[in-house]
Each structure stands twice: as C-alpha cells, then as structure tokens.
Design a protein around this motif. Structure first.
Motif, PDB file in Angstrom:
ATOM      1  N   SER A   1       0.819  -1.222   0.000  1.00 14.36           N
ATOM      2  CA  SER A   1       0.000   0.000   0.000  1.00 14.36           C
ATOM      3  C   SER A   1       0.845   1.261   0.000  1.00 14.36           C
ATOM      4  O   SER A   1       0.322   2.363  -0.203  1.00 14.36           O
ATOM      5  CB  SER A   1      -0.937   0.007   1.208  1.00 14.36           C
ATOM      6  N   THR A   2       2.158   1.134   0.224  1.00 13.11           N
ATOM      7  CA  THR A   2       3.058   2.293   0.189  1.00 13.11           C
ATOM      8  C   THR A   2       3.762   2.421  -1.157  1.00 13.11           C
ATOM      9  O   THR A   2       4.522   3.364  -1.354  1.00 13.11           O
ATOM     10  CB  THR A   2       4.142   2.180   1.280  1.00 13.11           C
TER      11      THR A   2
ATOM     12  N   THR B   1      -5.016  -0.025   2.088  1.00 11.00           N
ATOM     13  CA  THR B   1      -4.749   0.786   3.278  1.00 11.00           C
ATOM     14  C   THR B   1      -5.618   0.376   4.461  1.00 11.00           C
ATOM     15  O   THR B   1      -5.220   0.530   5.615  1.00 11.00           O
ATOM     16  CB  THR B   1      -4.976   2.279   2.971  1.00 11.00           C
TER      17      THR B   1
ATOM     18  N   ARG C   1       4.722   7.515   2.641  1.00 12.04           N
ATOM     19  CA  ARG C   1       3.534   7.159   3.411  1.00 12.04           C
ATOM     20  C   ARG C   1       3.389   8.091   4.613  1.00 12.04           C
ATOM     21  O   ARG C   1       2.271   8.541   4.936  1.00 12.04           O
ATOM     22  CB  ARG C   1       3.597   5.716   3.883  1.00 12.04           C
TER      23      ARG C   1
ATOM     24  N   THR D   1       0.232  10.486   5.207  1.00 14.87           N
ATOM     25  CA  THR D   1      -0.577  10.366   6.423  1.00 14.87           C
ATOM     26  C   THR D   1      -0.628  11.687   7.171  1.00 14.87           C
ATOM     27  O   THR D   1      -1.685  12.104   7.667  1.00 14.87           O
ATOM     28  CB  THR D   1      -0.006   9.272   7.344  1.00 14.87           C
TER      29      THR D   1
END
Length: 565
Positions: A82-83, A97, A415, A419
């Motif tokens: 997911s990164t 995620t 990431r 975030t």
C-alpha cells in the motif's frame, strides 16, 4: 506451569504454503502485467494509456480477504504494497490501506503462552493485572494493558503473535519462490521484484525484533528530551525481550478522534502544527523518523493543557533513516527542479536507488521534464493554492508509468508525509502544510545562514570541478580536430549519404574545418552562459560567495571568447 504455543505441523505448513503461493502468483502477475502494458505504451510515446484499475482493484480485494484469513506476513505484505506507488496506481493502493484496521487479534491464551515462554515465569507473577482484550492489534503483534507486580505501574505489554518466526520464514520462502517463477519466464527489467523482496524481508525482520524497537524508542526519547511539545514513553529495561516489550502506558486522545479533542477543548490547529513540526524535525534535522504515523500511534496526552497540547508517539518498530549521502542526492533533485535539469534529477534518483540498472533513462527524463514543465516557476504562494492531492496524483502517475522503484526508506517517507497531510488537514482544515515545511526544507537544502558554510563549500567544489572541465574543453576540442586534420583519426558519419562536394585541403570536408574554427568559441560561450546563470541564481538566494565566483568565471569566459576572435 508455562504454556507453549503449538508448533505448526508439516501438513498445515504445506497447505498454507500452497495458499500463499497461489495468492501471490496471481496477485503479482496481474500487477506485473498491467505495469508492463503501461510502461511499454509510454515508452512508445503513448502517454494516454492507463492501467486497468478495475482489474487491479478486483485482484487486490481478493488478496485482502485472503490475507486477513492467513494473517501475519500476508497482512504485512498488503500494508507494505500500500506504500508502493511504483507498483500500483492510487485507487488500487487505497484498497490495501484498510488492512491496518482489519487485523483480528489472537486469543488471550496465545498471548499468555508467549509471555511465559519469554520471561520463564507465570504471567500472574509478572503482572498483578492484565486485560484479556487487546487495546490494539497489528499484523505482527498486539498490545494489552497491564499493571506491573513489582511497582504497580500501569504499562502497555506488546506481544508478538505466536509462531511468528516459523510463519515469517514460510511466507518469505513462498514469496521468494513466486518472484523467482515470474522473473524466470518474463522480462521484469521495468519492475524490480527482487529488490521489492529484499526490502520487504529486511523491514519484516527488523520489526519482529522487539530489542531493536526498544533501541529505536530510546533514540527517540533522546532526540526529543528538550522538546516539551513531544512525549516519548519510557521503555522498561528489565522487560525487553525479542518477542515481548513493556512500555509506559499513555492515556490520551487519538489524533483523529475529533469529537473527544473538541470535548477536551484541545486546540486542534496547535496539535497539527506540533505533530508536523515533530516529523519535519525527524526528516530534515536528525534523518531518523517514525515511519508508521497512523492515528493509532499518535495521541494527545490526557493531562495536556488545551492550548499547549503534548503529542505522544507510540510504536517504534518501523523507522526510516536519511543518510548524508541521501541528503546530497536529495539536494541535487531540488536544484535540478529549480534549474529544470531533468538529467541532474535522474542521476540523483539513480544514486538513491529509484532507477535500476538497464532502465530507459531517456524515457524517465522525458517524463520528469513534463512534470518540471508543469510545476516550474510556481511560487510558494501559488503552491499553497494547489491541491496536494493533485500534485501527489501527478507524481504517482510518473512513478507508475515509468520503470521506477521506490526504496523502502522512501516508501516509508512517502507514506508518512501522506498520512501527515491527511491528519493535519483533518485536525485543522486551514492548516498550511507548505508554510510549516519551508523553514526545515531551506535548512535541509543549505539555503539558510546555519547551513551556508557547508553549502558554499559544496557549491565551490562542484564549480571548480566543472570549471576545470569547461576550461580544458576548448583545448581538448582543438587537439581532437588537429588529430583529425593530420590523419591520426578518421571520422565516419553514420546514416548519411556519401557526398561528392568540394573538399578542403588534405581531403577533409569543409564541415570539419568549420568545427575547428568555431569549437573553442562555442565551448567558451556555453561556459559563459552556464556561469552567468549560476551566478545570478546564487546571488538571488543570498549565496554571494559562490554567486560572485560564478560571475567571475563568466567574465573569464567572455574574455576568452574575445581573444578567440
């Protein structure tokens, strides 16, 4: 009596390995197939081709469902993927995620067996109280609230999942086998699956060693010891083992619990500022950062003043580092952006590991040139007005559509930044991310007074090296032409029809004679333009020393051009 986790029998191992191989083979094949189609199309100049996102989403939904059932490393692999904007487009990344919030906890009996196995004591002797329901569950472990028998202190007990070493070894072997199969039979020059495996394996083994996590926590404690806005919990030295870690319990409010923050009258804008400042300090000043900043790992301490909130960080298993060598290359990327030099940026990206051997650097330069064309000249004020999601999407498209790979450290950084963007804007919609980042970025790039000396030395060294090359270039060109003219070297022009026109003396064509007459002047002119541009730019950013050096070099080049006449 100490309880031990049951060993996974041979039959169960074979069944699991089969399921993991089948899952990975199909998932990685679809990811590879779509990436290959897009990269090949864009290499032909067709930039309109997009991946079939619906197909990718379908296969990733199936991956997520099976990964949750298999647990442990498959969940971690989904979180790791997911990164990776180099492997998947943004919509597909979003499917994975949610794995962070879907991890089911292990039974309390398993937790007890791990604790007793590590400490060689009954759990009742270690803790006067330990809650059966975990407060947080992750792919490799979970956390239970407890009270130490010796001191009566309330602590968080982080416990690895049972049979973690055996499961990690099995699943990594399965992953390595699947990648071997794919790379054996198809061309994977544009997608570095072997590098992906090495990075994933390294990060997993670092994260399952709680001794390493304890060392990370102590390093963060030292980093922020003089910062009253940030709190790092204490680690209990007597309880550090490879599979169990006892940490100070922190009462607080999660960053995304906006209702609780408002009820406590916490200044949400100040929380956003302090959280982002703490991260920029890690990125730009220390080069050592917390790489898993989801809201479950960042709290506002319960005893904080509403106008002076204290931000507490938890979970230090996943960290990233930025070395001095990486910093130099990042500066090259920055200066390449300023000067619109795609070649400089590609060279720096290659040194950082973003571009593998055999990649089509010309195609990558073209793609970066398109991004530079779009964003070059955008002022800080204009940058503030841009949607960060749009900028991120452009970069993701660039990564996915070219033979890029993202080293794990930079995947973590990306990431973390993503975030932080979400957290900060959620806390305070009027929070200006760019404004907070600018002072740190200026210092990192050597554009402030504190870093001026180091930057001047680097610039002068580069200018001297480039100056030597430029100053010797006219002499080299004339030497080359003299060798051609004397017959010591023959020049063949490929793909040009043979001409029968007039020839100069010694049988040489007139074009070479013109080159001999003008080669020195052209190189001096290029040197003049480069030095003048560099001098103007450096003086504008208040680096007068290097700026005047460049302008002086430009003057010498101008004099050389005059004498050449």
């Amino acid at each position: 009596m100490q309880r031990k986790a049951p060993h996974i029998n041979r039959f169960s191992q074979l069944i699991r390995s089969f399921r993991v191989v089948r899952l990975l083979l199909w998932t990685l094949w679809v990811i590879y197939r779509e990436r290959r189609r897009v990269v090949r199309a864009r290499a032909r100049g067709n930039y309109e081709v997009q991946p079939n996102t619906d197909v990718l989403i379908d296969v990733l939904i199936a991956f997520r469902q099976t990964a949750i059932k298999l647990g442990v490393l498959m969940i971690k692999l989904g979180q790791f993927m997911s990164t990776r904007a180099d492997l998947l487009p943004e919509r597909a990344l979003a499917v994975l995620t949610s794995l962070q919030d879907e991890v089911p906890p292990e039974s309390f009996d398993h937790v007890v067996s791990v604790i007793e196995s590590e400490y060689k004591k009954p759990v009742d002797e270690l803790f006067s109280k330990i809650e059966k329901n975990c407060t947080a569950a992750a792919s490799l472990g979970q956390v239970h609230k407890a009270v130490l028998s010796k001191t009566g202190e309330t602590v968080a007990v982080k416990v690895q999942r049972p049979n973690i070493d055996q499961l990690v070894t099995m699943d990594l072997n399965s992953l390595r086998f699947v990648i071997w199969v794919i790379t054996k039979f198809v061309d994977t020059s544009f997608i570095d699956l072997q590098g992906f495996y090495r990075e994933f394996r390294r990060t997993v083994y670092e994260e399952i060693d709680f001794v390493t996590e304890a060392a990370n926590a102590k390093r963060f404690k030292e980093m922020f010891k003089d910062d009253h806005t940030v709190y790092i919990p204490n680690i209990y030295e007597d309880y550090i083992t490879r599979r169990v870690l006892v940490i100070e319990w922190i009462d607080g409010i999660k960053l995304n619990d906006y209702a609780a923050l408002d009820a406590a009258k916490i200044n949400r804008l100040e929380v956003a500022k302090r959280t982002v400042n703490a991260y920029f300090y890690q990125f730009f000043e220390t080069g050592f950062f917390h790489a898993d900043p989801h809201p479950g790992n960042i709290f506002v301490k319960a005893d904080s003043s509403p106008d002076e909130p204290v931000v507490a960080f938890l979970d230090f298993g996943m960290v990233g580092t930025i070395t001095k060598v990486m910093k130099r290359s990042l500066r090259d990327i920055f200066f390449g952006f300023i000067t619109r030099d795609a070649h400089l940026m590609v060279g720096a990206l290659a040194r950082l590991g973003f571009i593998g051997d055999g990649a089509n650097q010309v195609a990558i330069e073209k793609a970066i040139a398109l991004i530079l064309e779009q964003y070059h000249g955008v002022t800080l004020g204009q940058m503030r007005e841009l949607e960060m999601d749009d900028i991120t999407q452009d970069i993701v498209n660039l990564l996915y559509g070219q033979p890029f790979r993202i080293p794990a450290q930079f995947a973590f950084t990306g990431r973390a930044v993503g975030t932080l963007l979400g957290v900060s804007t959620g806390l305070a919609p009027n929070f200006n991310f760019i404004e907070v980042a600018t002072p740190y970025a200026r210092s990192f790039m050597g554009l402030d007074a504190n870093s001026a000396r180091e930057t001047i030395q680097e610039v002068l060294t580069q200018l001297l090296e480039n100056g030597k090359v430029l100053l010797s270039l006219p002499r080299s060109v004339e030497s080359l032409i003299t060798r051609i003219d004397s017959g010591q070297m023959e020049v063949k022009l490929a793909n040009l029809p043979q001409t029968r026109g007039r020839r100069g003396r010694n049988g040489n064509g007139g074009g070479v004679a013109v080159a001999a007459a003008s080669g020195g002047r052209v190189s001096l002119l290029l040197m003049f333009l480069a030095s003048m541009g560099g001098g103007v730019y450096l003086t504008n950013i208040h680096l007068e020393g290097p700026g005047w050096f460049c302008l002086g070099l430009a003057g010498l080049a101008a004099l050389g051009t005059l004498f050449k006449r």
